[in-house]
Design an enzyme around this catalytic site. Structure first.
Site, PDB file in Angstrom:
ATOM      1  CD  GLU A 167      -3.065  -1.090   2.297  1.00 42.42           C
ATOM      2  OE1 GLU A 167      -3.979  -1.918   2.127  1.00 42.42           O
ATOM      3  OE2 GLU A 167      -2.652  -0.142   3.167  1.00 42.42           O
ATOM      4  CD  GLU A 371      -3.404  -5.657   4.090  1.00 46.11           C
ATOM      5  OE1 GLU A 371      -4.260  -4.817   4.659  1.00 46.11           O
ATOM      6  OE2 GLU A 371      -2.349  -5.483   4.171  1.00 46.11           O
TER       7      GLU A 371
END
Length: 467
Positions: A167, A371
């Site tokens: 991320e 995720e």
């Protein structure tokens, strides 16, 4: 489960769970580990709820054999963990104790038939590199490549998949523009420079890893791509601009070899992008065996009319502290519930839409859900049973969203639940629980939640039963 009622996944589909070093390891001052930006941030009064820090976290550093045994009992095919840069390379010097910790973890996983998926960077930049300029400085990308080569040489014969970054949107914007993540900067131009240097670090690390790790290893990056929707079709311009600063700033150079022209134009008043050197974009566009996709909730936007109070329901601040660099005239509209305890709307259709978009825009690129999960207030019975029916519903809906995308032709190779364990949830401290395994932070006792039992059944069946 009966075969007639099962939604079955393709043979070889990878079922896993994910964690991150600072969130679970603890042992912050042990084994030669040096401070990271999250040590500094969490120890700064007022920045993390309840004054919580990751000093102890879930004590995984000492309890990893117990945790690996639980992974095996769950039936996990893969485990995605992150490596603490400041544990293995404090001060730029290889730390044998730090490397040995991860070597033993990797061996423990392999002994139980669990594929190690190692993420090099999950937000915990060594503090000395932040002091030298952090991600807005080009040299940080070069140091990251050194780190990748060093840990690749140490573990490269055994790690199944290497993920460079987790991320980078959060690292660049939440850390350097919004100030709500470490290192806590609120500098829009620096955030854009950080985004580029994270991209560059990915490309350099990919190249470094390929030079030293086993040729059978997979190479990846994980992006938290935003599903951006307009309130009405008239909000297409707002969608375009948010999509540029949220998604295409990474997808463009990584998968297409160039930053989008409209993004550069949109942010020209903030920076001239002179930090992009000749050849950088080609370096960033290193081949990816799989693209990691993190998804939690969609984003709803519209152009602000300038008169009414500006909605900032994205949950990441406004004004000088907004992560949405160059988008001050766009507002984030609250979405209908239900919501998780993070205040995020629950909408599994966004995950299917995201996978279909990636399949359309980047055909032939294999994908992996690296995720997906939710924080809820779990109910602990007097007998110790942890009931979390809402998390089961969430997982079932989102795993189903993946299956629908696969049915539409999208090449999705696996799904990693976030998270294996309750953990330190960044600026929320220990107030939010994402784990399928409950952690009593006073005793460090692990207890399977009902969702863990559901997940084990889904893994065993390679599918799930619709409710």
């Amino acid at each position: 489960m009966s075969a007639e009622q099962l939604r079955v996944f393709p043979e070889g589909f990878v079922w896993g769970a994910a964690t991150a070093a600072y969130q679970i390891e603890g042992a912050a001052g042990e084994g030669g580990r040096a401070p990271s930006i999250w040590d500094t941030f969490s120890h700064t009064p007022g920045l993390v709820q309840n004054g919580d820090t990751g000093d102890v976290a879930a004590d995984h550093y000492h309890r990893w054999p117990e945790d690996v045994a639980a992974m095996s009992e769950l039936g996990l095919k893969a485990y995605r963990f992150s490596i603490s840069w400041s544990r293995v390379l404090p001060g730029g010097r290889l730390n044998a104790d730090g490397v040995d910790f991860y070597s033993r973890l990797v061996d423990g996983l392999l002994e139980r038939g669990i594929a190690p998926v190692a993420t090099l960077y999950h937000w915990d930049l060594p503090q000395d590199l932040e002091d030298a300029g952090g991600w807005p400085a080009r040299d940080t990308a070069l140091r990251f490549a050194d780190y990748a080569q060093a840990i690749g040489q140490a573990l490269g014969d055994r790690v199944h998949t290497w993920t460079t970054l987790n991320e980078p949107w959060c690292s660049a914007y939440l850390g350097n523009a919004a100030g709500v993540h470490a290192p806590g900067r609120t500098e829009p131009a620096a955030a854009l420079a950080a985004a580029h240097h994270l991209n560059l670090a990915h490309g350099l690390a990919n190249r470094a890893l390929r030079s030293v790790v086993a040729p059978t290893a997979q190479h990846s990056v994980t992006l938290n791509l935003h599903v951006v929707r307009g309130v009405t079709p008239a909000d297409a311009e707002a969608v375009r601009r948010i999509d540029g600063v949220a998604n295409r700033v990474f997808l463009g150079p990584m998968l297409e070899g160039a930053y989008p022209a409209d993004l550069l134009a949109d942010t020209a008043g903030i920076t001239d992008w002179s930090f992009v050197h000749d050849g950088d974009e080609a370096t960033i566009a290193a081949p990816l065996d799989v693209l990691g996709v993190n998804y939690y909730a969609p984003t709803l936007v519209r152009v602000w009319d300038g008169a009414s109070p500006r909605a900032t329901a994205d949950g990441h601040g406004d004004g000088a502290g907004s992560p949405w660099v160059g988008c001050d005239d766009i507002e984030f509209v609250p979405q209908p519930g239900p919501y998780t305890e993070m205040g995020w709307s629950i909408d599994a259709t966004g995950l299917t839409d995201l996978l279909l978009r990636l399949h359309r825009d980047h055909p032939g690129q294999p994908l992996m859900i690296t995720e997906n999960g939710a924080a809820f207030d779990d109910e602990v019975d007097p007998d110790g049973r942890v009931r979390d029916v809402r998390r089961i519903d969430y997982l079932r809906d989102h795993v189903g969203a993946v299956e629908r995308a696969i049915g539409a032709g999208v090449d999705v190779r696996g799904y990693f639940a976030w998270s294996l364990l309750d953990n330190f949830e960044w600026s929320y401290g220990y107030s939010k629980r994402f784990g399928v395994i409950h952690v009593d932070y006073e005793t460090q006792r692990r207890t399977w939640k009902d969702s863990a039992h559901w997940y084990r059944e889904a893994i065993s069946a390679n599918g799930f039963q619709e409710s």
